[in-house]
Design a protein around this motif. Structure first.
Motif, mmCIF file in Angstrom:
data_model
loop_
_atom_site.group_PDB
_atom_site.id
_atom_site.type_symbol
_atom_site.label_atom_id
_atom_site.label_comp_id
_atom_site.label_asym_id
_atom_site.label_seq_id
_atom_site.Cartn_x
_atom_site.Cartn_y
_atom_site.Cartn_z
ATOM 1 N N THR A 1 7.332 3.269 4.303
ATOM 2 C CA THR A 1 7.095 4.711 4.238
ATOM 3 C C THR A 1 7.400 5.401 5.559
ATOM 4 O O THR A 1 7.684 6.604 5.583
ATOM 5 N N MET B 1 4.257 6.125 -2.953
ATOM 6 C CA MET B 1 3.092 6.195 -2.071
ATOM 7 C C MET B 1 2.568 7.622 -1.958
ATOM 8 O O MET B 1 1.359 7.869 -1.897
ATOM 9 N N THR C 1 0.626 8.377 -4.976
ATOM 10 C CA THR C 1 -0.684 7.727 -4.900
ATOM 11 C C THR C 1 -1.642 8.541 -4.029
ATOM 12 O O THR C 1 -2.813 8.755 -4.389
ATOM 13 N N VAL D 1 1.233 -2.779 -0.050
ATOM 14 C CA VAL D 1 1.002 -1.440 -0.574
ATOM 15 C C VAL D 1 -0.048 -0.714 0.270
ATOM 16 O O VAL D 1 0.107 0.473 0.617
ATOM 17 N N ASN E 1 1.470 0.307 3.667
ATOM 18 C CA ASN E 1 2.403 1.427 3.552
ATOM 19 C C ASN E 1 1.671 2.723 3.223
ATOM 20 O O ASN E 1 2.064 3.798 3.665
ATOM 21 N N PHE E 2 0.606 2.638 2.423
ATOM 22 C CA PHE E 2 -0.181 3.833 2.134
ATOM 23 C C PHE E 2 -0.816 4.372 3.422
ATOM 24 O O PHE E 2 -0.810 5.587 3.692
#
Length: 766
Positions: free
Chosen positions: A535, A547, A550, A580, A583-584
């Protein structure tokens, strides 16, 4: 928050919700076929390859055929009228002829006629590999048997040739006709044609021989029977004449004289009785008319035209009726006392008396005729009785005579019948006519009848397609994993957050951008640049877009929280939840929000292993209270994201650490310092750490691996972890194969158009 939990819980666990019954969707079926096209094509190619191999190892077989007509009209010269044939009789006859053509006797005749028992091409034709192995095994076993003489060997060869001939020949009726088709299969086309023609010739010759033999046997038997019948017939005729002479039974025109007289009297008596009945009927009819009175007699009497006074009486009756009608008219117009009416009544009375007298005379005449006829009848009846008494003795003798005559007549007729049959059989024996003829001569085949290349290849292809389709269908039925967002919504009832494409392997610390030159005591780390910072490195990619979706969903769902604690969980290990979560956190940190990333997987520690400069302790030491937790926080130089690693020390009771007061205090203090607290939790399946941490979390992001996470497993896990399911923000499908994704899309689904969205993603992620 409580209301949302109830909605998610009720939607996720509606086990008894009725499902809509739908017909087969052709588009869905076409998509499934397209997904498994490579498998179907592989089986189809394998089937064609097997078909080609079968054609290469199977020797060709040639078939020759001839047609024979069973025609009973060919024998019309030997019989006056052909027998009437019913459908049942024709069917039975045709079935019998077919069995004759298949018989061993006819096959032996052909073998001897064509010398097939000495023909190696016929006895040992080329065979398929399996049949060749069987023949070799039988040959080896025969070596251990007893030796045979030349005579026995020849008979064995004839028997073998006969059996092979019966196996190769085929005889069947053509439709409902009187035609039988005979065909033979052989490896040599010339041999097939020769044997088929020999079969037709042998069948016609067999019919002639069978007719001759049957006629000869019938004539021999008829000759002996005729001699017996001739002697018996002559003896019976002589007995009749002797008995007639002994009892005086003289006959005239073939009948006894006494019988002729009695017959004549009976005939006369019958006529006399008829005349008497007729005369009595006329007399009684007119007597009843006379007894009814003059007026009624005149009005109802009908005079037969054959009587002498019939014309006069009818004229008087006509005049009487005319006067009666006129009298009625006069009385109706002028009354009964009118002079003309009086005169008419007087004239009517006179005519009535005259007619009545005539009728009386006619009745008397009929009475006399009746008396005469009755007397004649009684006389004839007496004569018949007398003649009957006189011929009673003759009748007894006549009974015996009739018996002798019947026996003599029967023997004579039987003798004539057998004599006619004998003459007919004698004529048929001299006529060589069969009731069959060849209407289609067998020719040598120009091409093999089997195996048919087109049929074999087509059948192999079809069988391969069926096998491939069956295997593909089996795999489709075994498809129990998450492939599309529709699967997530149908199976779990949770929000689908998006797809994350499959990325490369995780790089080691410092693999990109050089090593960290700062000393470790400055509390900075370097995050692996490949998949943990997508990201940041590729903000325009589809990965970063998922992302963002999300984060947007988390902000909407937790909009009332100034600081959001979001846990990332999966149901199985190695589904990519650490990637995940990292990256979030990178995304939120890069946007300017203060973000704390915590490695809560105290057993796996995937995030901590991917960081450099984390040897000074972490979450375990912070909860234990060795130092204040900010002392263990590391700052990513690129994103300014705060990272709290797990620890370098292992601890057995990890769930107690995550649910204890130390962890609660850490979270409460972190809420006052950070906008986003992202925690990477262990998988839901093997451990209970995520369940222990659940009271402190505001929401959970569920990470599943595309095509690997079983739907039933995740559903049952969320059913057991209802609190986590109630706080679920959504589900992310990780490691998705974006090239294959369109194959699993429902008709019209967004996944079918993934390729068109490529222009909107500025960065490409490998």
């Amino acid at each position: 928050m409580h209301q949302r939990s109830q909605q998610l819980d009720s939607h996720l666990f509606r086990d008894d919700e009725p499902r809509e019954e739908r017909f087969i969707d052709l588009e869905v079926l076409a998509a499934a076929i397209w997904r498994r096209a490579w498998l179907i094509a592989l089986f189809a190619a394998l089937g064609v390859a097997l078909g080609v191999a079968y054609l290469l190892v199977t020797p060709p077989v040639y078939t020759a055929a001839t047609r024979i007509l069973i025609d009973e009209n060919l024998a019309k010269f030997t019989q006056e009228e052909p027998p009437v044939s019913s459908n049942m009789r024709i069917d039975s006859m045709m079935s019998s002829e077919v069995e004759i053509l298949k018989s061993a006797q006819l096959a032996r005749t052909v073998v001897l006629a064509e010398d097939l028992h000495n023909n190696e091409v016929f006895l040992n034709p080329p065979k398929a590999p399996v049949a060749w192995l069987k023949s070799q095994a039988r040959a080896m076993l025969s070596l251990f048997g007893p030796s045979k003489s030349d005579r026995q060997t020849e008979e064995a060869d004839i028997g073998k040739a006969t059996a092979l001939l019966q196996q190769g020949v085929s005889a069947e009726r053509v439709g409902r006709s009187l035609v039988i088709q005979v065909s033979f299969r052989a490896s040599d086309p010339a041999l097939a044609g020769a044997i088929t023609r020999a079969y037709a010739d042998a069948y016609l010759a067999d019919q002639l021989e069978a007719n001759f033999d049957a006629t000869q046997r019938a004539m021999t038997w008829l000759q002996g029977r005729l001699d017996e019948l001739r002697q018996s017939s002559q003896t019976a005729a002589l007995e009749v004449e002797q008995y007639r002479a002994e009892h005086g039974l003289t006959a005239s025109s073939g009948e006894l004289i006494s019988e002729q007289q009695l017959s004549d009297l009976n005939s006369q008596l019958i006529l006399a009785r008829a005349e008497t009945a007729n005369a009595r009927a006329r007399y009684e009819q007119f007597k009843s008319i006379i007894d009814s009175g003059a007026e009624n007699a005149v009005r109802s009497a009908t005079i037969p035209p054959d009587q002498p006074n019939s014309t006069l009486i009818n004229e008087m009756k006509s005049r009487y009726l005319t006067i009666s009608n006129r009298l009625q008219d006069v009385e109706a117009q002028f009354g009964e006392d009118h002079p003309q009416a009086v005169n008419l009544r007087r004239e009517q009375g006179e005519l009535e008396q005259q007619l009545f007298r005539e009728l009386e005379q006619l009745t008397e005449t009929y009475r006399n005729e009746y008396s005469v006829a009755l007397a004649r009848e009684e006389s004839l009846s007496g004569n018949v009785g007398t003649m009957s008494d006189e011929s009673s003795e003759t009748g007894k003798a006549l009974v015996k005579l009739r018996e002798l005559e019947q026996r003599a007549t029967t023997l004579a007729n039987l003798y004539q019948t057998y004599l006619a049959r004998y003459e007919e059989a004698s004529q048929q024996r001299s006529l060589p006519i069969a009731k069959a003829r060849v209407i289609s001569q067998a020719e040598d085949p120009v091409g093999p009848s089997s195996p048919s290349r087109t049929v074999v290849l087509a059948l192999s292809l079809v069988l391969g397609l069926f096998a491939g389709g069956g295997t593909a269908a089996f795999q489709e039925f075994r498809e129990r994993f998450f492939r599309t967002g529709e699967d997530v919504r149908d199976a779990l009832g949770l929000k689908f957050l998006g797809y994350l494409p499959l990325l490369g392997k995780t790089g080691r610390a410092g693999a990109k951008g050089g090593r960290n030159d700062k000393p470790q005591n400055e509390k900075t780390v370097t995050v692996s640049p490949n998949i943990l910072r997508v990201t940041k490195d590729a903000p325009g990619s589809s990965f970063a877009e998922t992302m963002r979706n999300t984060r947007h969903s988390a902000d909407l769902l937790l909009h009332g929280n100034s600081s959001k604690v979001i846990g990332f969980v999966s149901v199985l290990p190695d589904e990519g939840k650490t990637t995940v979560a990292t990256n979030f956190a990178c995304l939120t940190a890069a946007s300017g929000a203060k973000t704390l990333l915590i490695d809560g997987d105290l057993r796996g520690r995937g995030l901590s292993r991917s960081l450099s400069g984390t040897s000074g302790g972490g979450l375990v030491e912070a909860i234990a209270g060795d130092k204040h937790w900010p002392n263990y926080v590391r700052i990513d130089r690129a994103t300014q994201m705060a990272i709290l690693p797990a620890s370098g020390r292992h601890f057995a009771h990890t769930s107690e650490l995550l649910s204890g007061p130390g962890m609660q205090k850490l979270i409460d203090e972190a809420r006052r310092m950070f906008s986003y607290i992202v925690i990477d939790l262990p998988p839901l399946g093997p451990v209970i750490d995520a369940k222990a941490f659940e009271p402190m979390a505001d929401g959970f992001v569920i990470v599943t691996e595309w095509g690997a996470t079983p739907r039933a497993l995740l559903r049952s896990t969320l059913q057991s972890e209802r609190r986590i399911a109630a706080k679920a923000i959504g589900v992310i499908l990780n490691k998705a194969d974006m090239k294959k994704l369109a194959r699993y899309a429902t008709p019209g689904g967004a996944e079918s158009y993934v390729g068109r969205y490529g222009a909107y993603y500025g960065d490409r992620v490998e």
